[in-house]
Design an enzyme around this catalytic site. Sequence first.
Site, PDB file in Angstrom:
ATOM      1  N   THR A 121      75.605  68.488  70.142  1.00 50.00           N
ATOM      2  CA  THR A 121      75.901  68.663  68.719  1.00 50.00           C
ATOM      3  C   THR A 121      75.347  67.469  67.956  1.00 50.00           C
ATOM      4  O   THR A 121      75.826  66.346  68.126  1.00 50.00           O
ATOM      5  CB  THR A 121      77.430  68.774  68.513  1.00 50.00           C
ATOM      6  OG1 THR A 121      77.880  69.859  69.321  1.00 50.00           O
ATOM      7  CG2 THR A 121      77.783  69.028  67.062  1.00 50.00           C
ATOM      8  N   ARG A 154      84.249  77.050  75.093  1.00 51.11           N
ATOM      9  CA  ARG A 154      85.529  76.332  75.076  1.00 51.11           C
ATOM     10  C   ARG A 154      85.836  75.856  76.481  1.00 51.11           C
ATOM     11  O   ARG A 154      85.603  76.589  77.444  1.00 51.11           O
ATOM     12  CB  ARG A 154      86.675  77.263  74.641  1.00 51.11           C
ATOM     13  CG  ARG A 154      86.666  77.601  73.191  1.00 51.11           C
ATOM     14  CD  ARG A 154      87.587  78.773  72.929  1.00 51.11           C
ATOM     15  NE  ARG A 154      87.144  79.940  73.700  1.00 51.11           N
ATOM     16  CZ  ARG A 154      87.784  81.098  73.758  1.00 51.11           C
ATOM     17  NH1 ARG A 154      88.922  81.257  73.123  1.00 51.11           N
ATOM     18  NH2 ARG A 154      87.321  82.102  74.471  1.00 51.11           N
ATOM     19  N   PHE A 249      93.046  81.161  66.573  1.00 52.20           N
ATOM     20  CA  PHE A 249      93.069  79.788  66.056  1.00 52.20           C
ATOM     21  C   PHE A 249      94.016  79.629  64.876  1.00 52.20           C
ATOM     22  O   PHE A 249      93.749  78.917  63.917  1.00 52.20           O
ATOM     23  CB  PHE A 249      91.644  79.283  65.741  1.00 52.20           C
ATOM     24  CG  PHE A 249      90.945  78.889  67.006  1.00 52.20           C
ATOM     25  CD1 PHE A 249      90.554  79.851  67.913  1.00 52.20           C
ATOM     26  CD2 PHE A 249      90.748  77.566  67.335  1.00 52.20           C
ATOM     27  CE1 PHE A 249      89.972  79.511  69.126  1.00 52.20           C
ATOM     28  CE2 PHE A 249      90.162  77.208  68.553  1.00 52.20           C
ATOM     29  CZ  PHE A 249      89.782  78.188  69.437  1.00 52.20           C
ATOM     30  N   CYS A 260      85.669  67.981  70.876  1.00 56.18           N
ATOM     31  CA  CYS A 260      84.806  68.562  69.835  1.00 56.18           C
ATOM     32  C   CYS A 260      85.390  68.539  68.427  1.00 56.18           C
ATOM     33  O   CYS A 260      84.788  67.969  67.517  1.00 56.18           O
ATOM     34  CB  CYS A 260      84.439  69.988  70.211  1.00 56.18           C
ATOM     35  SG  CYS A 260      83.357  70.032  71.626  1.00 56.18           S
TER      36      CYS A 260
HETATM   37  C1  UDX Z   1      86.053  73.940  70.799  1.00 52.46           C
HETATM   38  C2  UDX Z   1      85.465  75.242  70.215  1.00 52.46           C
HETATM   39  O1  UDX Z   1      86.426  76.292  70.325  1.00 52.46           O
HETATM   40  C3  UDX Z   1      84.185  75.606  70.923  1.00 52.46           C
HETATM   41  O2  UDX Z   1      83.602  76.755  70.309  1.00 52.46           O
HETATM   42  C4  UDX Z   1      83.213  74.428  70.840  1.00 52.46           C
HETATM   43  O3  UDX Z   1      82.017  74.696  71.536  1.00 52.46           O
HETATM   44  C5  UDX Z   1      83.855  73.165  71.395  1.00 52.46           C
HETATM   45  O4  UDX Z   1      85.094  72.908  70.732  1.00 52.46           O
HETATM   46  P1  UDX Z   1      87.467  73.263  72.965  1.00 52.46           P
HETATM   47  O5  UDX Z   1      87.542  71.909  72.340  1.00 52.46           O
HETATM   48  O6  UDX Z   1      87.103  73.382  74.396  1.00 52.46           O
HETATM   49  O7  UDX Z   1      86.422  74.187  72.147  1.00 52.46           O
HETATM   50  O8  UDX Z   1      88.914  73.947  72.830  1.00 52.46           O
HETATM   51  P2  UDX Z   1      89.641  74.967  71.826  1.00 52.46           P
HETATM   52  O9  UDX Z   1      90.153  76.093  72.595  1.00 52.46           O
HETATM   53  O10 UDX Z   1      88.808  75.277  70.663  1.00 52.46           O
HETATM   54  O11 UDX Z   1      90.886  74.087  71.364  1.00 52.46           O
HETATM   55  C6  UDX Z   1      90.729  72.862  70.642  1.00 52.46           C
HETATM   56  C7  UDX Z   1      92.076  72.288  70.264  1.00 52.46           C
HETATM   57  O12 UDX Z   1      92.696  73.092  69.274  1.00 52.46           O
HETATM   58  C8  UDX Z   1      93.082  72.211  71.428  1.00 52.46           C
HETATM   59  O13 UDX Z   1      93.761  70.971  71.351  1.00 52.46           O
HETATM   60  C9  UDX Z   1      94.030  73.351  71.164  1.00 52.46           C
HETATM   61  O14 UDX Z   1      95.321  73.108  71.667  1.00 52.46           O
HETATM   62  C10 UDX Z   1      94.036  73.382  69.653  1.00 52.46           C
HETATM   63  N1  UDX Z   1      94.393  74.691  69.086  1.00 52.46           N
HETATM   64  C11 UDX Z   1      93.587  75.772  69.316  1.00 52.46           C
HETATM   65  C12 UDX Z   1      95.537  74.803  68.325  1.00 52.46           C
HETATM   66  O15 UDX Z   1      96.271  73.823  68.098  1.00 52.46           O
HETATM   67  N2  UDX Z   1      95.825  76.035  67.773  1.00 52.46           N
HETATM   68  C13 UDX Z   1      95.048  77.137  67.968  1.00 52.46           C
HETATM   69  O16 UDX Z   1      95.383  78.199  67.429  1.00 52.46           O
HETATM   70  C14 UDX Z   1      93.896  76.997  68.762  1.00 52.46           C
END
Ligand code: UDX
Length: 430
Positions: A121, A154, A249, A260
Amino acid sequence: MKITVIGHGYVGLVTAAVFADLGNSVYVVGRTAEKIENLNKGIIPIYEPGLEELVKQGLSAKRLHFSLEYDPYVSESDIVFIAVGTPPKSSGEADLSTVLEVAKKIGTHLNGYTVVATKSTVPVGSNKMIARILAENKDSKAKFDTASVPEFLREGSAIHDTLNPDRIVIGTKSQRAQDLLITLHKPINSRFVLCNLETAEMIKYAANSFLATKISFANAIAKLSEKVSADALSVLEGIGYDKRIGNEFLLPGAGYGGSCFPKDVKALIAISKQHGYDFALLSEVENINKEARHDIVKKAVKMLGEVQGKKIGILGLAFKPNTDDMRNAPSIDIIASLSKMGATIKVYDPQGAENAKKIIQGATFCKDSYEVAENADLLIILTEWNEFKEINLAKIKEKMREPKILDGRNIYDPEEIKELGFVYQGVGRA
Ligand code: UDX
């Protein structure tokens, strides 16, 4: 096709393993001898469901290779992917030093025609910088085109996401590079977004920042719902069925962490600032996220009365389930605050403990949830591992000194848990 992937973090390793699985010859270049040696034996440096098996399959089919050398792989490749880290600098900007260093090395090894595609990125304009570096370092006969092919996987579901993406973004001004990248991705059934370099670079930041915004919106609604005796989960379900909003989300809780969202939101704020735009919306997204962590601490204090001398059990340390990744995990700040207030902390995470031990000081690491519950005055859930949804709560209650649960990820049904005799507090629940 022959492909070289520079970098073997989440993005590099998953990309390499998947393209090898799809029949390509893939060479992964790293810079740590021990890691490369392990990877060649099928030992991977991260926990990601299904990845080790896929790497092993690639190795035994001789389609996946790991090396410390660029030579001869880069010069023989049709496509070279840059998939190295872009950590944040203290200003919030992405640190491009590794990407640029790698570009220089790739340049010196280019031969024939090669597409150099960035998966890391990188801020808008970086791929143009990469093209300049490649041109400055290459042999005069070598030809190349650059492309930006951002990754949306993810952690925890990385292989599934790579094989079933919602879209594949290919940003390049070269028709030849675009055609080659489309051919490579053809076996993955998805739609293509074809655009220029800058647009592809922006798509990645905009996607992650928008998702982080959704989460912070959910946390803000949760906060207000508590004040007006509404149930935030129902409110968010109620809005999520609207297709224009979508129900993913929108889960409130301890806030977002990981490698990320925190980094990319910061970077987009910094990019905006450099271009004279104050992206205040994203600054507020960050504030709400910080507050979500702080609110867990405030709730713990309220549930305990006095924190000094109390025993707190923490279930879940990793920033999300199905990973051992501790980067920017809410657990780090929350545990630090509660320890500072004089609580004794016991913790358990099904996969994250090894990495957590390097970051979290002063906590006792336990072998399971029941050991954490022993004599605890409060149990706090910080990661929604399935294991915690299925624990024997009656047994947990017997072990605790005070049966109190602070559910930072809303994994339990408040009514059921209260019937079991627990004092319960979730996030956004009336
Ligand atoms: C993220 C993006 O989803 C992905 O598309 C990108 O390529 C990299 O960043 P990732 O960091 O692996 O992926 O995890 P993700 O499932 O997106 O969760 C990120 C954070 O958000 C976690 O701490 C999770 O607990 C939190 N989260 C997610 C929430 O608090 N609420 C939600 O509804 C969803």
